[in-house]
Design a protein around this motif. Structure first.
Motif, PDB file in Angstrom:
ATOM      1  N   ASN A  44       0.809  -1.215   0.000  1.00 15.13           N
ATOM      2  CA  ASN A  44       0.000   0.000   0.000  1.00 15.13           C
ATOM      3  C   ASN A  44       0.845   1.269   0.000  1.00 15.13           C
ATOM      4  OD1 ASN A  44      -2.461  -1.405   0.077  1.00 15.13           O
ATOM      5  ND2 ASN A  44      -2.216  -1.744   2.261  1.00 15.13           N
ATOM      6  N   ASP A  46       2.446   4.629  -1.064  1.00 18.22           N
ATOM      7  CA  ASP A  46       2.018   5.721  -1.943  1.00 18.22           C
ATOM      8  C   ASP A  46       3.239   6.598  -2.169  1.00 18.22           C
ATOM      9  OD1 ASP A  46       0.670   7.557  -3.439  1.00 18.22           O
ATOM     10  OD2 ASP A  46      -0.421   8.434  -1.773  1.00 18.22           O
ATOM     11  N   ARG A  48       6.003   9.216  -3.841  1.00 17.45           N
ATOM     12  CA  ARG A  48       6.023  10.558  -4.424  1.00 17.45           C
ATOM     13  C   ARG A  48       7.484  10.943  -4.615  1.00 17.45           C
ATOM     14  NH1 ARG A  48       2.882  15.891  -2.595  1.00 17.45           N
ATOM     15  NH2 ARG A  48       4.427  17.428  -3.216  1.00 17.45           N
ATOM     16  N   ASP A  63       3.466  12.382  -8.277  1.00 16.92           N
ATOM     17  CA  ASP A  63       2.781  11.500  -7.338  1.00 16.92           C
ATOM     18  C   ASP A  63       1.875  10.582  -8.158  1.00 16.92           C
ATOM     19  OD1 ASP A  63       1.757  10.333  -5.086  1.00 16.92           O
ATOM     20  OD2 ASP A  63       0.511  12.026  -4.505  1.00 16.92           O
ATOM     21  N   ASN A  64       2.264   9.332  -8.295  1.00 17.82           N
ATOM     22  CA  ASN A  64       1.471   8.319  -9.003  1.00 17.82           C
ATOM     23  C   ASN A  64       1.402   8.535 -10.516  1.00 17.82           C
ATOM     24  OD1 ASN A  64       0.938   7.268  -6.456  1.00 17.82           O
ATOM     25  ND2 ASN A  64      -0.952   8.395  -6.245  1.00 17.82           N
ATOM     26  N   ARG A  70       0.383   3.847  -9.391  1.00 16.99           N
ATOM     27  CA  ARG A  70       0.806   3.725  -7.998  1.00 16.99           C
ATOM     28  C   ARG A  70       2.223   4.238  -7.802  1.00 16.99           C
ATOM     29  NH1 ARG A  70       0.976  -2.126  -5.601  1.00 16.99           N
ATOM     30  NH2 ARG A  70       2.783  -2.204  -6.926  1.00 16.99           N
TER      31      ARG A  70
END
Length: 76
Positions: A44, A46, A48, A63-64, A70
Motif C-alpha cells: 500500500n 504511496d 512521491r 505522485d502516481n 501507484r
C-alpha cells in the motif's frame, strides 16, 4: 517483509537521495514497488518524487504518474 512494508509506508516516512547531473540534462526518475504479481505481499505504499535544485527549491514533483498509477515517474 510485511512488517518492513508497513513501516516504510508510515505517514511521516521520507527518504532523501542526492545525485549530480549536468546542467540541461534530461532526467527520468522512477520508483518501483513489489506487489504487482501473484504471490507477492500486499503493498500500500504511496510513493512521491520531489526534485530540488542545488539552492533547495522544488523544481518538479510527481505522485502516481507511472503507468500503474501507484508508482511515481518524474520527467525533468
Amino acid at each position: 517483509l510485511e512488517q518492513a512494508v508497513a513501516w516504510a509506508g508510515a505517514l511521516d516516512r521520507a527518504d532523501a537521495f542526492t545525485f549530480e547531473a549536468e546542467a540541461g540534462a534530461e532526467l527520468t526518475i522512477t520508483t518501483s514497488t513489489p506487489g504487482d504479481d501473484d504471490g507477492e505481499p500486499a503493498n500500500n505504499l504511496d510513493l512521491r518524487l520531489e526534485l530540488y535544485n542545488p539552492l533547495g527549491f522544488l523544481v518538479e514533483l510527481d505522485d502516481n504518474g507511472a503507468a500503474d498509477g501507484r508508482n511515481a515517474r518524474l520527467l525533468y
